[in-house]
Design an enzyme around this catalytic site. Structure first.
Site, short mmCIF file in Angstrom:
data_model
loop_
_atom_site.label_atom_id
_atom_site.label_comp_id
_atom_site.label_asym_id
_atom_site.label_seq_id
_atom_site.Cartn_x
_atom_site.Cartn_y
_atom_site.Cartn_z
N HIS A 129 -24.06 39.34 27.48
CA HIS A 129 -24.54 40.72 27.48
C HIS A 129 -24.53 41.23 26.04
O HIS A 129 -23.76 40.77 25.20
CB HIS A 129 -23.59 41.56 28.35
CG HIS A 129 -24.03 42.96 28.62
ND1 HIS A 129 -23.89 43.98 27.69
CD2 HIS A 129 -24.58 43.53 29.72
CE1 HIS A 129 -24.34 45.12 28.21
NE2 HIS A 129 -24.77 44.87 29.44
N ASP A 206 -15.57 38.32 28.71
CA ASP A 206 -16.19 39.51 29.27
C ASP A 206 -16.11 39.40 30.79
O ASP A 206 -16.83 38.61 31.40
CB ASP A 206 -17.63 39.62 28.79
CG ASP A 206 -18.41 40.77 29.45
OD1 ASP A 206 -17.86 41.43 30.34
OD2 ASP A 206 -19.58 40.97 29.07
N GLN A 209 -18.51 41.44 35.22
CA GLN A 209 -19.17 41.04 36.47
C GLN A 209 -18.29 40.16 37.34
O GLN A 209 -18.70 39.79 38.45
CB GLN A 209 -20.49 40.33 36.15
CG GLN A 209 -21.50 41.17 35.41
CD GLN A 209 -22.05 42.31 36.24
OE1 GLN A 209 -21.96 42.31 37.47
NE2 GLN A 209 -22.62 43.30 35.59
N LYS A 232 -18.05 49.08 37.85
CA LYS A 232 -18.69 48.02 38.62
C LYS A 232 -17.81 47.55 39.78
O LYS A 232 -18.28 46.81 40.65
CB LYS A 232 -19.04 46.84 37.70
CG LYS A 232 -20.03 47.20 36.60
CD LYS A 232 -20.37 46.01 35.73
CE LYS A 232 -21.15 46.41 34.49
NZ LYS A 232 -22.47 46.99 34.80
N CYS A 370 -29.93 44.09 29.33
CA CYS A 370 -29.07 43.99 28.14
C CYS A 370 -28.78 42.54 27.80
O CYS A 370 -27.64 42.18 27.46
CB CYS A 370 -27.78 44.78 28.31
SG CYS A 370 -28.03 46.55 28.48
#
Length: 412
Positions: A129, A206, A209, A232, A370
């Site tokens: 991302h 990261d 998600q 999220k 993104c």
């Protein structure tokens, strides 16, 4: 005999009823919300927790000795403890932030800027991302370090041999997504971080998600930094956290300066607070993080293993339905995936496709998500993305497939 505990039957219709927004209509049709990778919907308990904070406990944290101030501080810090338990880490190693973007920038400026120099390399993957690309570009411009990119297989899985080969002595930091926001690919981050650690490479994962879809044990992953976003995972926007190894946090200067993150301020110098508060300057999103604590409790009450199993069945159904539609191209078919499907329809622009689906009551995201470098890898300007959560249904998947067939006919 299996040692894996069976997943308890769950009334998913009852779970879905916890989400008020899912009862609304769009363009006169029942909403089909397939955009949870963009932001997750909020259960009533989260909404009510935020509302109750503002109605009954609103005050600033760590500044006042009165009852409201103590209540606000206790509620805010309880989220830090709740998150730490959820992630199997110590609460004093969790910095509460506005989300992953802030968290990775914190690492870039507090860890990267003082340490990186000309000749050093930051290793990223093609599926990152922008939040795990742009901060490192800015730091490299200031330090003289450079960025190296590890590529993917055509199915959207990481080329691990190429990634490990790229871990040369010049590489000082590795940035890798736990789960791709575009492809849904679940990366073997524990194995990747183990290889990085062997080579003395600091790792930043990261996790934006990943946390909505699966149980995440940061201690088992073995990374140096892990960043994630609250909105999220059923929490309010403007929430999230950064976990870091204690020795790294202790060695890093503050990212921002101001109130709350200090022990003593004089005009000839300042003594900073111990981590994690050293990195939490100013008034935080108190109500939002109180809501995030409620969201984590809600997810834990369902069980992340049950959520993963539910979403796996939904993903299999969605993939089967979409594969049966002529002219649909699914981008990202790695063996291990979260419930995210990026796709294109032959002869249609992604934005036109999303607009027509919206008229059918279906919310999907269109664009580059993104992830410009990933779009370039696949040679497309944009995709549509259908992203599911445990509150979606098999009936919605069939209605989506019917809408997609209708749109496909309209587009010729």
């Amino acid at each position: 005999m299996s040692t894996v505990a069976p997943v308890v039957d769950i009334d998913w219709a009852r779970i879905r009823a916890d989400f008020p927004l899912l009862r609304r209509e769009v363009h006169g049709k029942p909403l089909i919300y397939f955009d949870s990778a963009n932001t997750g919907q909020k259960p009533a308990c989260v909404i009510e927790k935020v509302d109750a904070f503002y109605r009954n406990h609103n005050a600033n944290v760590s500044r006042a000795v009165h009852a409201l101030g103590s209540e606000a501080t206790e509620a805010y810090e309880a989220t830090r403890v709740r998150l730490a338990k959820h992630l199997n880490v110590a609460s004093e190693d969790l910095v509460l932030t506005s989300g992953t973007t802030f968290a990775i920038n914190l690492v870039a400026y507090s860890w990267g800027l003082p340490r990186l120099k000309a000749g050093d390399v930051v290793l990223l993957t093609r599926m990152e991302h922008h939040a795990n690309i742009v901060p490192w570009q800015l730091i490299c411009e200031r330090t003289g370090a450079t960025i190296r990119v590890a590529d993917l297989h055509p199915d959207g899985s990481l080329d691990l041999d190429a990634l490990y080969a790229a871990m040369t002595p010049e590489v000082k930091l590795l940035g890798v997504a736990h789960v791709s926001n575009v492809l849904g690919t679940i990366n073997p981050v524990a194995a990747i971080c183990k290889e990085a650690r062997k080579r003395g490479i600091t790792s930043v994962v990261d996790g934006s998600q990943a946390l909505p879809h699966m149980a995440v044990d940061i201690a088992a992953i073995g990374c140096d930094f892990y960043a994630f976003t609250g909105h999220k995972m059923c929490g309010p926007t403007g929430t999230g956290a950064l976990w870091a190894r204690r020795e790294l946090l202790a060695s890093m200067p503050p990212f921002l300066g101001g109130g709350e993150m200090i022990k003593e301020v004089r005009y000839d110098g300042t003594v900073f607070a111990d981590p994690p508060h050293r990195f939490e300057a100013g008034t935080p999103n108190i109500a939002g993080h109180v809501g995030l604590g409620a969201a984590v409790t809600y997810l834990d009450d369902i069980g992340m293993d049950a959520i993963s199993a539910r979403e796996a069945t939904l993903l299999a159904h969605l993939t089967e339905e979409m594969t049966a539609i002529d002219g649909v191209r699914i981008i990202g078919t790695a063996q291990r995936k979260a419930a995210v499907v990026s796709f294109l329809v032959e002869g249609a622009h992604a934005h036109d496709l999303a607009t027509l689906l919206d008229l059918e009551g279906v919310a999907v995201r269109s664009g580059h998500h993104c992830a410009h470098p990933l779009m370039a890898f696949y040679g497309v300007p944009a995709t549509c993305r259908a992203s599911l959560a445990f509150y979606n249904t098999h009936d919605e998947i069939e209605a989506f497939a019917a809408a997609l067939r209708k749109v496909r006919r309209l587009l010729g």
